[in-house]
Design an enzyme around this catalytic site. Structure first.
Site, PDB file in Angstrom:
ATOM      1  N   ASP A 110      30.695  58.405  60.265  1.00  0.00           N
ATOM      2  CA  ASP A 110      31.929  59.154  60.447  1.00  0.00           C
ATOM      3  C   ASP A 110      31.631  60.035  61.647  1.00  0.00           C
ATOM      4  O   ASP A 110      30.884  61.016  61.522  1.00  0.00           O
ATOM      5  CB  ASP A 110      32.243  60.011  59.220  1.00  0.00           C
ATOM      6  N   HIS A 111      32.169  59.687  62.807  1.00  0.00           N
ATOM      7  CA  HIS A 111      31.666  60.343  64.018  1.00  0.00           C
ATOM      8  C   HIS A 111      31.954  61.846  64.032  1.00  0.00           C
ATOM      9  O   HIS A 111      31.291  62.594  64.728  1.00  0.00           O
ATOM     10  CB  HIS A 111      32.185  59.653  65.290  1.00  0.00           C
ATOM     11  N   HIS A 142      37.532  61.647  58.308  1.00  0.00           N
ATOM     12  CA  HIS A 142      37.251  62.882  59.044  1.00  0.00           C
ATOM     13  C   HIS A 142      37.741  64.135  58.301  1.00  0.00           C
ATOM     14  O   HIS A 142      37.011  65.110  58.151  1.00  0.00           O
ATOM     15  CB  HIS A 142      37.888  62.846  60.439  1.00  0.00           C
TER      16      HIS A 142
END
Ligand code: BG6
Length: 502
Positions: free
Chosen positions: A188-189, A251
């Protein structure tokens, strides 16, 4: 979290990128690896093997990736010598992801590198393919014997991890059948962003705020990820996903966890992930019959953004002209535990909004008794703490102060910390941090199977209700506006509001 190694301590590593000719590799992965290498954070012996179906030579691939690095490298200008030195580590292998021979050939390539280096190498398998391949590749890696060694083999999975709870469980089961959970790195960047990691630092390295970080002092919390961009070239994917799957499930849920979690006992990956998953388990289930009261969906129509005319979502490339996919979502959630009972957490995300920003705003309760004369606080705003994720990176505390002059007048003011002013070093890109962590075998910033499933569990009633009803008012917000009115009303009903943005 383990102590990070320096490049001379890192052991030889082979990065295998499935989807090596694709957009993610070009835009994010190779620029991040290049920046790491420029910062001397890559092992001395490393190799990038890009695997894809198209017919390409090493040279052609390198030229394309060079172009991506020029556009997206954090460090700006790329010196030819530096690129050439880096590019010699990149190789292309053409192959069908559904053919075992691709994998046996990869095994041979890895063994060849090890022979050259005279040492065993870590093998990192990165799935940067369309999601339809996620369920295929792990099995082939398993069959080819490339997944076996937990210390030396790792798999990196990009989002979306599943399309709903059932498919996420199925994907997790395929991964678990071939890899140990300790070998699986689900990206999950957002978790790689400095300001997102700073939420933990701020909350748990400073005793100041902990006593008031609860229902007694916090009135409500808003979490926003607003984007100016539309769906760009990703209409095909996005029209199938929508804002809830694309941004909220991952996010925004991760931000919710970091803001609401209990203090961790140690900085151990599983300890932190346990505390985060506790938050998701405590989120009050949204009753199927009450979805409309707790969740708002929106889709942009045509409008104007920064003076430029924008087409509506249904006119975007690869999007159905009758699409009922949401490009905006707002939710009201409650975390049913001692700390947060009764405090609403409002989550919101949308495309084609007037400004790009992500933040968490903690709205504190007002004073229990107003002792100042009524005329003193015309501009009364209770204290608010804003954790700015991007593009501003920092923390702003808003509070009341006395306005200069003979009268007791109160005015809202701000105390501000910014990364830019406080630290003279640039922040790494999220993918640099995450790739570096994969090399260091540190899973702290990655999602565990149970977290992913718990996040889906929360959203299933919403997805179920939305699938059954057609949003007759779509498009219901103009490109360049702050989303559907109902998203403001969701808060206004409780006397709350999104933080006004200039
Ligand atoms: C991705 C979504 O995960 O995050 C995109 O798929 C979105 O739709 C992007 O634009 C936002 O990330 P960032 O880092 O640009 O805020």
């Amino acid at each position: 979290m383990r102590n990070k190694k320096t490049n001379d301590q890192l052991e030889p590593t082979v990065f295998v990128i499935f989807g090596g000719a694709g957009d993610l590799t070009w835009r994010k992965l190779v620029p991040a690896l290049f920046d790491l290498s420029r910062d001397r954070s890559m092992p001395a012996d490393f190799s990038v093997i890009a695997v894809d179906r198209v017919d390409l030579s090493d040279e052609k691939l390198r030229r394309r990736l060079h172009d991506g690095v020029k556009k997206f490298s954090r460090q700006g200008k790329v010196k030819t010598g530096e690129w050439d030195e880096f590019a010699r580590h990149i190789h292309y292998q053409q192959g069908d992801f559904k053919n075992l021979r691709t994998y046996t050939a990869l095994g041979e390539q890895c063994a060849k590198r090890e022979k050259e280096w005279g040492a065993k190498a870590h093998r990192i398998f990165y799935m940067a393919t369309p999601p339809s391949m996620f369920g295929e590749i792990p099995g082939y890696l398993g069959k080819a014997g490339l997944a076996r060694d937990p210390e030396w083999a790792r798999i990196v999975v990009e989002k979306p991890i599943g399309y709903d709870l059932k498919s996420a469980r199925a994907l997790n089961a395929i991964l678990a059948a071939n890899f140990d959970e300790s070998q699986i790195f689900r990206i999950d960047h957002y978790l790689g962003k400095e300001t997102v990691q700073n939420i933990l630092a701020f909350r748990f390295a400073n005793p100041l705020f902990e006593p008031i970080w609860n229902r007694r002092y916090v009135d409500y919390v808003t979490i926003t990820a607003a984007e100016e961009v539309g769906v760009e070239h990703r209409g095909g994917y996005y029209d199938h996903a929508g804002a809830l799957r694309d941004m909220v499930q991952n996010h925004l849920m991760q931000l919710l966890c970091l803001v609401a979690m209990e203090p961790m006992v140690s900085f151990n990956a599983d300890e932190i992930r346990n505390k985060k998953v506790d938050v998701l388990h405590a989120v009050r289930p949204i009753p199927r019959g009450a979805v409309q009261q707790c969740v708002v969906r929106g889709q942009y129509g045509r409008g104007t953004l920064h003076g430029k005319k924008m087409r509506g979502y249904r006119r975007e490339d690869d999007v159905s002209s009758h699409s009922k996919t949401e490009t905006f979502a707002a939710l009201k959630l409650f975390v049913d535990n001692w700390r947060w009972q009764g405090v609403p957490f409002y989550l919101r995300t949308g495309k084609r909004l007037p400004r790009q920003f992500s933040e968490v705003a903690i709205q504190f309760r007002t004073v229990p008794h107003q002792s100042f004369p009524p005329e003193s606080n015309r501009d009364w705003t209770p204290s608010r703490l804003v954790l700015s994720i991007q593009p501003e990176e920092g923390i702003v505390m808003g509070f009341q102060a006395k306005y200069p002059g003979p009268k007791m007048l109160l005015r809202p003011v701000e105390m501000r910390f910014t990364y830019q002013d406080s630290f003279a070093v640039p922040s790494p890109e999220a993918y640099e941090t995450l790739l570096w962590d994969v090399m260091n075998n540190d899973p702290t910033l990655f999602m565990r199977a149970d977290q992913v499933e718990a996040a889906w569990q929360i959203l299933m009633p919403v997805l179920g209700a939305w699938a059954k009803s057609t949003p007759r008012d779509f498009p219901n917000y103009a490109a360049g506006s702050w989303g559907p009115k109902a998203a403001d009303e969701l808060l206004a009903r409780e006397g709350h509001a999104w933080r006004p943005i200039a």
